[in-house]
Design an enzyme around this catalytic site. Structure first.
Site, short mmCIF file in Angstrom:
data_model
loop_
_atom_site.label_atom_id
_atom_site.label_comp_id
_atom_site.label_asym_id
_atom_site.label_seq_id
_atom_site.Cartn_x
_atom_site.Cartn_y
_atom_site.Cartn_z
N ASP A 43 0.84 -1.20 0.00
CA ASP A 43 0.00 0.00 0.00
C ASP A 43 0.87 1.25 0.00
OD1 ASP A 43 0.88 -0.03 2.64
OD2 ASP A 43 -0.96 -0.97 3.34
N ASP A 45 1.17 4.80 1.75
CA ASP A 45 0.70 5.75 2.76
C ASP A 45 1.24 7.13 2.44
OD1 ASP A 45 -0.60 3.72 4.14
OD2 ASP A 45 1.21 3.17 5.24
N ASP A 126 9.47 4.37 13.79
CA ASP A 126 10.20 3.33 14.52
C ASP A 126 11.63 3.12 14.02
OD1 ASP A 126 9.14 2.29 12.19
OD2 ASP A 126 8.06 0.63 13.15
P1 ATP Z 1 3.95 -2.80 5.87
O1 ATP Z 1 4.59 -3.13 4.55
O2 ATP Z 1 3.81 -3.99 6.78
O3 ATP Z 1 2.69 -1.99 5.76
P2 ATP Z 1 4.93 -0.41 7.09
O4 ATP Z 1 6.29 -0.01 7.57
O5 ATP Z 1 4.30 0.43 6.04
O6 ATP Z 1 5.05 -1.91 6.62
P3 ATP Z 1 2.65 0.23 8.71
O7 ATP Z 1 2.08 -0.50 9.89
O8 ATP Z 1 1.80 0.41 7.51
O9 ATP Z 1 4.01 -0.52 8.36
O10 ATP Z 1 3.12 1.64 9.27
C1 ATP Z 1 3.42 2.73 8.41
C2 ATP Z 1 4.58 3.56 9.00
O11 ATP Z 1 4.18 4.08 10.27
C3 ATP Z 1 5.84 2.76 9.28
O12 ATP Z 1 6.63 2.64 8.12
C4 ATP Z 1 6.50 3.58 10.37
O13 ATP Z 1 7.15 4.71 9.83
C5 ATP Z 1 5.31 4.07 11.18
N1 ATP Z 1 4.97 3.17 12.31
C6 ATP Z 1 4.13 2.10 12.29
N2 ATP Z 1 4.06 1.52 13.50
C7 ATP Z 1 4.89 2.24 14.31
C8 ATP Z 1 5.25 2.13 15.68
N3 ATP Z 1 4.76 1.19 16.46
N4 ATP Z 1 6.10 3.07 16.18
C9 ATP Z 1 6.60 4.06 15.40
N5 ATP Z 1 6.31 4.20 14.09
C10 ATP Z 1 5.47 3.30 13.55
MG MG Z 2 2.22 0.20 5.35
#
Ligand code: ATP
Ligand code: MG
Length: 424
Positions: A43, A45, A126
């Site tokens: 996705d 964001d 994170d």
């Molecule tokens: P995925 O491919 O699994 O979606 P993602 O890194 O995009 O990986 P998401 O859960 O969609 O994961 O989160 C989007 C963004 O929000 C992350 O890339 C990170 O920058 C931030 N984020 C998510 N969870 C946390 C957390 N627990 N603490 C700090 N930042 C977070």
């Molecule tokens: Mg994501």
């Protein structure tokens, strides 16, 4: 192909509209990371300086929904079912702001909703590799405040700020970090690794609902086996998932992992079932079968109430520590109890009429692949949706003789798991 050209046009369109309304907006997080690693993002964001209400003013109430109470996000819709998450730059609250909150325990982070600058937004994320912003319209390219580009290059997972503090604030980050390692063959920065080893027991301080969500997300990837192996390697598995950790080095554990690998291969090929119950049933099957192996009964498994009860109990104990909704337990049980009669070729007409037949058959297929049994065991079963030779809906009668042990194929390797004789 350039990274920009791989951004979905709808996401570019949203950013363009925000820019036209004088708001900065970027693609952020997992999508930028995945593109730089040469993977297809699941996705896109978007992060912006516009508040959720301002985003709604740009796209209108029909297309933009604000969700969340404390931590508000805007969902901008494209069509009825597709939406993009647009979050406002935020900053981590400082100690003073936290201490005013009645839900603050001094350590664990709460869902903050303090708006901030793009740089503050990067600092609250994170890992460095998750804090990159891609400017898809202007000429700023990739904006990097934390050294994420270098870490992507070297494939290093590193917390932003002090690892101990960041994991203490939110223990789910440890799992998120290991997920990155397992999925992308990355390594942990030394400080990040040391903190995970020290604090792994704290993963249980995270809400069970969030942990269950993360588990489901792991099963949505095509690397579930590698991620769980990584959790085991860095000492997180026993706190995270005691049921799986308890069988890890035993026969059911080896089969569970081999089944997950078979499932990962199927997911990689695309077009795989998104059933959550099937995903959860997969590593659970060998554990449950092993627990029930002493159960003797002449009754057909699906109708044996004592067996059903024991099976439900075994599933709950495997997923102890997660919140498994009753409806999911019931579906996992139905799928698992179908596997032995399908393998034995008993009451196939009846089983093909069951709503979960295709999943029971798929579970057996994963087991056959994991144990390198003869694929004919599954191939001879009717394809889902294709009725077998009459007798539809007949109630099952007495269970027939135990099956012959499935024959192994010639490709069997000594390293793959082999099922214990009494697994089925
Ligand atoms: P995925 O491919 O699994 O979606 P993602 O890194 O995009 O990986 P998401 O859960 O969609 O994961 O989160 C989007 C963004 O929000 C992350 O890339 C990170 O920058 C931030 N984020 C998510 N969870 C946390 C957390 N627990 N603490 C700090 N930042 C977070
Ligand atoms: Mg994501």
């Amino acid at each position: 192909m350039s990274i920009r050209s791989q951004i979905r046009p709808a996401a570019v369109d949203i950013i363009r509209r925000l820019n036209q309304n004088h708001y900065e907006a970027y693609i952020v997080g997992g999508a930028v990371r995945d593109l730089l690693l040469g993977r297809t993002p699941k996705d896109f964001d978007i992060a912006t300086e516009a508040t959720p209400e301002q985003v709604r003013a740009v796209f209108g109430r029909g297309r933009c929904h604000i969700i969340g109470r404390r931590f508000k996000l805007a969902h901008v819709f494209y069509g009825r079912d597709t939406y993009y998450e647009v979050s406002t730059f935020r900053r981590q609250p400082n100690a003073d702001e936290r201490s005013d909150r009645d839900d603050d325990d001094g350590v664990l982070i709460w869902n903050d909703n303090e708006y901030g600058t793009i740089e503050e937004d990067a600092q609250r994320r994170d890992f460095t590799v998750n804090a990159l912003y891609l400017d898809v319209i202007g000429n700023r390219g990739i904006i990097d405040f934390t050294g994420g580009l270098k870490d992507i290059d070297q494939r290093i997972v590193r917390t932003i700020g002090q690892a101990e503090t960041r994991f203490t604030e939110d223990p789910v980050r440890m799992l998120r970090g290991l997920k990155l390692v397992g999925m992308h063959q990355m390594t942990l920065a030394p400080e990040t690794e040391a903190a995970i080893r020290r604090l792994s027991g704290r993963i249980r301080q995270a809400s069970v609902a969030r942990l269950f969500d993360e588990l489901l997300k792991i099963f949505q990837t095509d690397c579930a086996a590698a991620i769980l192996q990584t959790c085991r390697q860095y000492g997180l598995l026993s706190a995270l998932w005691p049921g799986l950790a308890s069988i890890w080095n035993k026969s059911p554990g080896r089969i569970a992992l081999a089944m997950l690998r078979a499932r990962d291969r199927a997911v990689q090929k695309g077009d795989y079932s998104t059933s959550r119950a099937l995903a959860l049933a997969t590593p659970c099957l060998p554990y449950v079968m092993n627990m029930l192996r002493s159960h003797e009964s002449d009754t057909f498994p699906l109708w044996d109430s004592a067996l059903n009860k024991q099976c439900g109990h075994a599933i709950r104990s495997f997923y102890d520590g997660f919140v498994l909704p009753h409806v999911l337990t019931a579906r996992i049980r139905a799928m698992i109890l179908m596997v032995p009669p399908l393998a034995e070729g008993v009451q196939i007409d009846y089983l093909t009429q069951q709503p979960d037949y295709k999943y029971g058959r798929e579970l057996l297929r994963l087991l056959v692949e994991a144990c390198r049994w003869d694929p004919a065991l599954v191939q001879n079963l009717p394809e889902p949706g294709q009725s077998s030779s009459g007798g539809a809906g007949r109630l099952p009668r007495k269970r027939r003789r135990r099956p012959r042990r499935p024959r192994r194929t010639e490709t069997e390797s000594a390293t793959e798991a082999t099922a214990p004789d009494d697994l089925l």
